[in-house]
Design a protein around this motif. Sequence first.
Motif, PDB file in Angstrom:
ATOM      1  N   ARG A 169       0.856  -1.192   0.000  1.00 34.48           N
ATOM      2  CA  ARG A 169       0.000   0.000   0.000  1.00 34.48           C
ATOM      3  C   ARG A 169       0.890   1.239   0.000  1.00 34.48           C
ATOM      4  N   LEU A 250      -7.096   3.974   5.041  1.00 34.02           N
ATOM      5  CA  LEU A 250      -6.673   2.920   4.118  1.00 34.02           C
ATOM      6  C   LEU A 250      -6.997   1.568   4.720  1.00 34.02           C
ATOM      7  N   ALA A 256      -8.890   3.589  -0.326  1.00 44.16           N
ATOM      8  CA  ALA A 256      -8.847   4.820   0.467  1.00 44.16           C
ATOM      9  C   ALA A 256     -10.221   5.468   0.522  1.00 44.16           C
TER      10      ALA A 256
END
Length: 381
Positions: A169, A250, A256
């Motif tokens: 991520r 997140l 998101a």
Amino acid sequence: MRFIHTADWHLGKLFGQRHMTEDQAYVLEELLALCADLRPDALVIAGDVYDRAIPPPEAVELFNTILTKLSERGISVLFIAGNHDSAVRLDFGAQLLRSSGIYLAGVVRAAEPPVILSDEFGDVYFSLLPYGDPPHVREAFTLDEPPSFDGALAVQIAAAREQIPSSARSVAVAHAFVIGGQSSESENALSVGGSDQVHAENFAAYNYTALGHLHAPQRAGADHIRYSGSLLKYSFDEAHQKKGIELIELDAVGHASHTFYPLAPRHDVRIVKGTIAEIMSDGFDPLAHDDYICVELLDTDAVLAAHEKLRKIYPNLFTITRPNINVNRLSSTERTYERGKSDLHLFSDFFTEVTASEMTEAERGELIRVIDLMEQEVRAE
């Protein structure tokens, strides 16, 4: 991972000959209160921490106070230099501050390492991409030719992505003018003539991009590429905007979500419209009269002692505009320049008024070159 996205604090800002430090301190206390309620893992500032390269001492003291309070609460702080900041000055103490959970990138570097923060799902990689105009990016990456603004950003991002695992991520923090964005009067152009704009597709590999530079909260090509907007309203064309912060969350796979939280200023920035008789009548304006005010005076005839009359109603009167009257019928003290014009447009208007002719393309090109050089010198101070 929960973090707050904010940008464009412009600490030390002078608005209408008024220093905004007290107003900024007031709203930053609100931000600290929000942090206590929302309990974010980090706070991200996407550039323009200060309003100019050499900020006044009280602005530096305010930023030091806020950083200290955030660090004491265990909130990591990540920030980058914007076009208003001095990259070298902002970069001071970067290595020392990391031990306190404060991560910053002022100067453009070819191998800027990502900031890695962790949550229950693993690591999140933050690419801090400080504002870099083409000459500085060319120097940092030893390029043969100066890139465009879009090319310069692409070079920075390509180098940053090389340090991030493909499955991780990731979040980008950048200061740029994404094509299609809504601009405001209080923003300094990154360049003259529109060459400063970049493509949102540059950020496609990131799960979220926290942008700074444009002062209106807005998406930039996609919902996960966003401007948080500025800390306060810094011009009257921002009067209709809502100022605040974005809380970003997140999830485990990098999706998101964002939630906007407004910040209430000590003094709002408003435009009041009406004739002098209407504005001076009882009950005309139910909102706070100590706000920062621009009066759009709608009378078609000259108004005697307009400033004196209106200041009795609005002690923080900044300016008066007269849209319904020919400027030649106004006294010199009543005339105002058209708001929102760039240096290029203002000089072009002046040139036409003095010479009674339009600038040639060659003259316009030379003016653009000179203005860009002046902006580069200011940023290098």
